[in-house]
Design a protein around this motif. Structure first.
Motif, PDB file in Angstrom:
ATOM      1  N   LEU A  67       6.691 -11.292   8.089  1.00  0.00           N
ATOM      2  CA  LEU A  67       5.543 -10.783   7.327  1.00  0.00           C
ATOM      3  C   LEU A  67       4.233 -11.123   8.029  1.00  0.00           C
ATOM      4  O   LEU A  67       3.351 -10.263   8.189  1.00  0.00           O
ATOM      5  CB  LEU A  67       5.559 -11.362   5.910  1.00  0.00           C
ATOM      6  CG  LEU A  67       6.432 -10.660   4.878  1.00  0.00           C
ATOM      7  CD1 LEU A  67       6.587 -11.521   3.627  1.00  0.00           C
ATOM      8  CD2 LEU A  67       5.841  -9.308   4.503  1.00  0.00           C
ATOM      9  N   LEU A  68       4.086 -12.385   8.439  1.00  0.00           N
ATOM     10  CA  LEU A  68       2.866 -12.804   9.125  1.00  0.00           C
ATOM     11  C   LEU A  68       2.734 -12.136  10.489  1.00  0.00           C
ATOM     12  O   LEU A  68       1.633 -11.751  10.901  1.00  0.00           O
ATOM     13  CB  LEU A  68       2.853 -14.325   9.275  1.00  0.00           C
ATOM     14  CG  LEU A  68       2.566 -15.133   8.012  1.00  0.00           C
ATOM     15  CD1 LEU A  68       2.752 -16.617   8.267  1.00  0.00           C
ATOM     16  CD2 LEU A  68       1.159 -14.858   7.494  1.00  0.00           C
ATOM     17  N   GLY A 101       8.863  -1.380   0.601  1.00  0.00           N
ATOM     18  CA  GLY A 101       9.645  -2.402   1.287  1.00  0.00           C
ATOM     19  C   GLY A 101      10.283  -3.387   0.324  1.00  0.00           C
ATOM     20  O   GLY A 101      11.468  -3.722   0.447  1.00  0.00           O
ATOM     21  N   MET A 102       9.512  -3.850  -0.682  1.00  0.00           N
ATOM     22  CA  MET A 102      10.054  -4.811  -1.644  1.00  0.00           C
ATOM     23  C   MET A 102      11.056  -4.152  -2.587  1.00  0.00           C
ATOM     24  O   MET A 102      12.059  -4.778  -2.976  1.00  0.00           O
ATOM     25  CB  MET A 102       8.915  -5.437  -2.441  1.00  0.00           C
ATOM     26  CG  MET A 102       8.016  -6.341  -1.631  1.00  0.00           C
ATOM     27  SD  MET A 102       8.879  -7.721  -0.841  1.00  0.00           S
ATOM     28  CE  MET A 102       9.405  -8.655  -2.269  1.00  0.00           C
ATOM     29  N   VAL A 103      10.798  -2.909  -2.974  1.00  0.00           N
ATOM     30  CA  VAL A 103      11.723  -2.210  -3.871  1.00  0.00           C
ATOM     31  C   VAL A 103      13.072  -1.996  -3.182  1.00  0.00           C
ATOM     32  O   VAL A 103      14.142  -2.254  -3.757  1.00  0.00           O
ATOM     33  CB  VAL A 103      11.126  -0.864  -4.333  1.00  0.00           C
ATOM     34  CG1 VAL A 103      12.168  -0.038  -5.071  1.00  0.00           C
ATOM     35  CG2 VAL A 103       9.911  -1.105  -5.228  1.00  0.00           C
ATOM     36  N   THR A 117      13.197  -4.667   5.547  1.00  0.00           N
ATOM     37  CA  THR A 117      12.499  -4.109   4.380  1.00  0.00           C
ATOM     38  C   THR A 117      11.355  -5.012   3.922  1.00  0.00           C
ATOM     39  O   THR A 117      10.178  -4.673   4.066  1.00  0.00           O
ATOM     40  CB  THR A 117      13.493  -3.875   3.235  1.00  0.00           C
ATOM     41  OG1 THR A 117      14.214  -5.097   2.963  1.00  0.00           O
ATOM     42  CG2 THR A 117      14.477  -2.782   3.595  1.00  0.00           C
ATOM     43  N   ALA A 118      11.712  -6.192   3.376  1.00  0.00           N
ATOM     44  CA  ALA A 118      10.678  -7.117   2.888  1.00  0.00           C
ATOM     45  C   ALA A 118       9.837  -7.670   4.031  1.00  0.00           C
ATOM     46  O   ALA A 118       8.667  -8.024   3.827  1.00  0.00           O
ATOM     47  CB  ALA A 118      11.328  -8.266   2.115  1.00  0.00           C
ATOM     48  N   GLY A 119      10.403  -7.740   5.245  1.00  0.00           N
ATOM     49  CA  GLY A 119       9.654  -8.258   6.379  1.00  0.00           C
ATOM     50  C   GLY A 119       8.840  -7.210   7.097  1.00  0.00           C
ATOM     51  O   GLY A 119       7.604  -7.230   7.063  1.00  0.00           O
ATOM     52  N   VAL A 120       9.517  -6.240   7.713  1.00  0.00           N
ATOM     53  CA  VAL A 120       8.831  -5.268   8.569  1.00  0.00           C
ATOM     54  C   VAL A 120       8.045  -4.244   7.752  1.00  0.00           C
ATOM     55  O   VAL A 120       6.839  -4.045   7.967  1.00  0.00           O
ATOM     56  CB  VAL A 120       9.851  -4.554   9.488  1.00  0.00           C
ATOM     57  CG1 VAL A 120       9.156  -3.461  10.300  1.00  0.00           C
ATOM     58  CG2 VAL A 120      10.514  -5.552  10.421  1.00  0.00           C
ATOM     59  N   THR A 122       7.198  -4.070   4.383  1.00  0.00           N
ATOM     60  CA  THR A 122       6.149  -4.645   3.533  1.00  0.00           C
ATOM     61  C   THR A 122       5.046  -5.263   4.376  1.00  0.00           C
ATOM     62  O   THR A 122       3.856  -5.133   4.049  1.00  0.00           O
ATOM     63  CB  THR A 122       6.749  -5.699   2.590  1.00  0.00           C
ATOM     64  OG1 THR A 122       7.698  -5.077   1.727  1.00  0.00           O
ATOM     65  CG2 THR A 122       5.659  -6.350   1.735  1.00  0.00           C
ATOM     66  N   GLY A 123       5.408  -5.938   5.472  1.00  0.00           N
ATOM     67  CA  GLY A 123       4.391  -6.525   6.348  1.00  0.00           C
ATOM     68  C   GLY A 123       3.481  -5.477   6.954  1.00  0.00           C
ATOM     69  O   GLY A 123       2.259  -5.663   7.029  1.00  0.00           O
ATOM     70  N   LEU A 124       4.058  -4.346   7.368  1.00  0.00           N
ATOM     71  CA  LEU A 124       3.247  -3.256   7.907  1.00  0.00           C
ATOM     72  C   LEU A 124       2.327  -2.687   6.830  1.00  0.00           C
ATOM     73  O   LEU A 124       1.151  -2.395   7.095  1.00  0.00           O
ATOM     74  CB  LEU A 124       4.154  -2.155   8.455  1.00  0.00           C
ATOM     75  CG  LEU A 124       3.465  -0.902   8.988  1.00  0.00           C
ATOM     76  CD1 LEU A 124       2.532  -1.240  10.144  1.00  0.00           C
ATOM     77  CD2 LEU A 124       4.485   0.143   9.423  1.00  0.00           C
ATOM     78  N   GLY A 125       2.843  -2.546   5.615  1.00  0.00           N
ATOM     79  CA  GLY A 125       2.016  -2.033   4.521  1.00  0.00           C
ATOM     80  C   GLY A 125       0.836  -2.939   4.221  1.00  0.00           C
ATOM     81  O   GLY A 125      -0.294  -2.470   4.024  1.00  0.00           O
ATOM     82  N   LEU A 126       1.065  -4.250   4.200  1.00  0.00           N
ATOM     83  CA  LEU A 126      -0.032  -5.195   3.955  1.00  0.00           C
ATOM     84  C   LEU A 126      -1.053  -5.153   5.090  1.00  0.00           C
ATOM     85  O   LEU A 126      -2.264  -5.246   4.860  1.00  0.00           O
ATOM     86  CB  LEU A 126       0.522  -6.611   3.802  1.00  0.00           C
ATOM     87  CG  LEU A 126       1.353  -6.878   2.540  1.00  0.00           C
ATOM     88  CD1 LEU A 126       1.947  -8.281   2.574  1.00  0.00           C
ATOM     89  CD2 LEU A 126       0.507  -6.699   1.286  1.00  0.00           C
ATOM     90  N   ALA A 127      -0.570  -5.009   6.328  1.00  0.00           N
ATOM     91  CA  ALA A 127      -1.482  -4.924   7.476  1.00  0.00           C
ATOM     92  C   ALA A 127      -2.354  -3.681   7.392  1.00  0.00           C
ATOM     93  O   ALA A 127      -3.553  -3.722   7.699  1.00  0.00           O
ATOM     94  CB  ALA A 127      -0.680  -4.916   8.780  1.00  0.00           C
ATOM     95  N   LEU A 128      -1.767  -2.558   6.965  1.00  0.00           N
ATOM     96  CA  LEU A 128      -2.527  -1.307   6.849  1.00  0.00           C
ATOM     97  C   LEU A 128      -3.542  -1.357   5.720  1.00  0.00           C
ATOM     98  O   LEU A 128      -4.417  -0.488   5.625  1.00  0.00           O
ATOM     99  CB  LEU A 128      -1.566  -0.138   6.630  1.00  0.00           C
ATOM    100  CG  LEU A 128      -0.677   0.234   7.820  1.00  0.00           C
ATOM    101  CD1 LEU A 128       0.322   1.313   7.422  1.00  0.00           C
ATOM    102  CD2 LEU A 128      -1.516   0.702   9.005  1.00  0.00           C
ATOM    103  N   ASN A 129      -3.449  -2.350   4.855  1.00  0.00           N
ATOM    104  CA  ASN A 129      -4.444  -2.538   3.800  1.00  0.00           C
ATOM    105  C   ASN A 129      -5.487  -3.582   4.172  1.00  0.00           C
ATOM    106  O   ASN A 129      -6.672  -3.408   3.883  1.00  0.00           O
ATOM    107  CB  ASN A 129      -3.750  -2.966   2.505  1.00  0.00           C
ATOM    108  CG  ASN A 129      -3.239  -1.797   1.706  1.00  0.00           C
ATOM    109  OD1 ASN A 129      -3.954  -1.211   0.906  1.00  0.00           O
ATOM    110  ND2 ASN A 129      -1.987  -1.436   1.927  1.00  0.00           N
ATOM    111  N   PHE A 130      -5.040  -4.657   4.804  1.00  0.00           N
ATOM    112  CA  PHE A 130      -5.924  -5.795   5.058  1.00  0.00           C
ATOM    113  C   PHE A 130      -7.067  -5.435   5.998  1.00  0.00           C
ATOM    114  O   PHE A 130      -8.245  -5.645   5.686  1.00  0.00           O
ATOM    115  CB  PHE A 130      -5.100  -6.953   5.624  1.00  0.00           C
ATOM    116  CG  PHE A 130      -5.919  -8.139   6.019  1.00  0.00           C
ATOM    117  CD1 PHE A 130      -6.666  -8.836   5.084  1.00  0.00           C
ATOM    118  CD2 PHE A 130      -5.958  -8.580   7.337  1.00  0.00           C
ATOM    119  CE1 PHE A 130      -7.420  -9.936   5.438  1.00  0.00           C
ATOM    120  CE2 PHE A 130      -6.700  -9.674   7.708  1.00  0.00           C
ATOM    121  CZ  PHE A 130      -7.437 -10.351   6.753  1.00  0.00           C
ATOM    122  N   GLN A 131      -6.733  -4.880   7.144  1.00  0.00           N
ATOM    123  CA  GLN A 131      -7.759  -4.599   8.142  1.00  0.00           C
ATOM    124  C   GLN A 131      -8.772  -3.547   7.688  1.00  0.00           C
ATOM    125  O   GLN A 131      -9.986  -3.765   7.815  1.00  0.00           O
ATOM    126  CB  GLN A 131      -7.091  -4.175   9.447  1.00  0.00           C
ATOM    127  CG  GLN A 131      -8.028  -4.109  10.633  1.00  0.00           C
ATOM    128  CD  GLN A 131      -7.270  -3.905  11.936  1.00  0.00           C
ATOM    129  OE1 GLN A 131      -6.243  -4.532  12.167  1.00  0.00           O
ATOM    130  NE2 GLN A 131      -7.775  -3.041  12.785  1.00  0.00           N
TER     131      GLN A 131
END
Length: 473
Positions: A67-68, A101-103, A117-120, A122-131
């Motif tokens: 995730l990180l 990813g989490m679902v 799923t939960a790693g790649v 969801t992690g990509l989804g969070l990255a596309l929101n954070f930046q």
């Protein structure tokens, strides 16, 4: 949308420092909370996963690591997407990815599937929101930007304090599958935050002033010219060294307390203390950084925060009882909050609005490598020595070194050279504006008073926000 950035902060728009910007700040607060707290919050499900799949703790820990790694390592990809499609569409897609990813992970039958799923995903989804959320915050705030950065950064400790207990409740009531499913639904709120990122609309101008903007159609998807900026290079180097040790103490402080013979609940309470202090340290530091005398010297305040953090690690290595660890967590929470509030504010001040979307992606990529090296290296050192003292000492040395690199590099290499280039760029921009005004067609019907006011506004704009439009992202 072609190669045009739909919400690329047009050079004729001044940051409103309020208004809808507060809604953008709220969205950024939520996104920052999910992005930084979620990788730590899923750790409450690790015991269930170990029991379900018959694996070890190190295998489940890869979920948080992935995730990180996705959050940091996909920085350039996020920059390209933002510069190609704009912030709002990227965040909406990212919210769907994070939730999906989490679902999907709730139906997985192996740990490798959870990695994907939960790693790649969801992690990509969070990255596309954070930046993109940070980019929009930078466009909406100028004078109040340090405070806005501090308030948005406070989302990390607030969500960490909320998501960890919530995860324990969900695991107890619904198991890890039901917990993943519910958390996936919660991540759909990222789409709501993305919808809040309304593009700034340019002020009404004459046809003559619109002509130069229409000619600049082609935009760079990833602007590597930021590496020509010495300040950016020094910042990237310092940030990479910093994250080698910055995240180590929070990872090991609970185990440190357990090895001293304290109960699990008492040891876990140390992180609660750290997070509580962190919640108040970030906005307060943002307010201080926004002061008239402090803001031009914000890079030195950031260096002080890192030295403070490193010194706290060195003092924490001498703790021999629970009281000493409590004092360490209090001061670490203060210094950690200061670093969190200032890190992106300093980067914004160095590169400006136009290059920030590319700069943050490249910085996060450099930090991703250090994030993957830092905690595992500290773990190997702990296995070799069996003493937490050396782990905290190494972390303190790394963070202190990064502070010296930033402060000394800025003082000797950047300070004397920063004023002249900005002056030349501002002069070139004013000259280009004057030429465009001279070529105003007769049918534009623009009042001389309106032109005068527009030129006046242009001269009053913050040079930091509107620098070097020829190389903007």
């Amino acid at each position: 949308m072609g190669a045009i950035v739909a919400d690329d902060g047009p050079s004729g728009v001044k940051a409103p420092d309020g208004g809808w910007g507060w809604a953008v700040l709220f969205g950024c607060f939520i996104i920052t909370g999910f992005s930084y707290a979620f990788p730590k919050a899923v750790s409450v499900f690790f015991k269930e996963l170990i029991r379900e799949f018959g694996i070890g703790y190190s295998d489940t820990a890869w979920i948080s690591s992935i995730l990180l790694a996705m959050l940091y390592g996909t920085g350039p990809l996020c920059s390209v997407c933002v510069n190609r499609f704009g912030c709002r569409p990227v965040m909406l897609v990212g919210g769907l990815f994070a939730s999906m990813g989490m679902v999907i992970a709730s139906f997985c039958t192996s740990i490798v599937q959870i990695y994907l799923t939960a790693g790649v995903i969801t992690g990509l989804g969070l990255a596309l929101n954070f930046q993109p959320s940070l980019i929009m915050l930078n466009r909406y705030f100028d004078k109040r930007r340090p405070l806005a950065n501090g308030l948005s950064a406070a989302g990390s400790p607030v969500f960490l304090c909320a998501l960890s207990p919530l995860g324990q409740i969900l695991q107890h009531e619904y198991g890890w599958r039901g917990g993943f499913l519910i958390l996936g639904g919660m991540l759909l709120n990222c789409c709501v935050c993305g919808a809040l990122m309304r593009p700034l609309e340019p002020l009404q101008k004459s046809e003559a002033t619109k002509e130069p903007a229409e000619k600049k159609v082609k935009k760079k998807l990833l602007d590597f010219s930021v590496f020509k900026d010495g300040g950016f290079v020094i910042y990237t180097l310092a940030a990479s060294i910093m994250v080698l040790g910055l995240f180590v103490p929070p990872v090991f402080v609970v185990s440190y307390a357990k090895d001293l013979g304290y109960q699990d609940t008492k040891a876990a309470f140390l992180l609660t203390i750290l997070g509580f202090i962190d919640i108040f340290a970030r906005p307060i530091c943002g307010m201080v950084a926004g002061l008239k005398w402090v803001r031009p010297r914000c890079v030195y305040l950031f260096s002080f925060a890192m030295i403070f953090n490193g010194f706290t690690d060195l003092m924490g290595s001498m703790s021999v009882d629970y009281g000493g660890l409590v004092v360490f967590c209090i001061f670490f929470g203060i210094s950690y909050g200061m670093v969190g509030a200032l890190q992106f504010e300093v980067l914004m001040a160095i590169v400006g609005t136009q290059k920030f979307s590319s700069a943050i992606g490249l910085v996060l990529l450099a930090e991703a490598m250090a994030v993957l090296i830092g905690p595992p290296s500290a773990g190997k050192l702990l296995d070799a020595t069996g003493k937490y003292m050396f782990v905290f000492i190494i972390a303190g040395i790394e963070v202190t070194t990064s502070a010296l690199v930033l402060a000394l590099g800025n003082f000797f290499c950047i300070k004397k050279k920063s004023e002249e280039p900005h002056t030349k760029e501002a002069a070139a921009e004013r000259e280009e504006l004057n030429k465009s005004d001279d070529k105003t067609p007769e049918d534009a019907k623009v009042d001389s008073i309106e032109v005068e006011q527009f030129l006046k506004d242009e001269s009053e704009k913050n040079g930091e926000v509107l620098t070097n439009p020829e190389t903007c992202v």
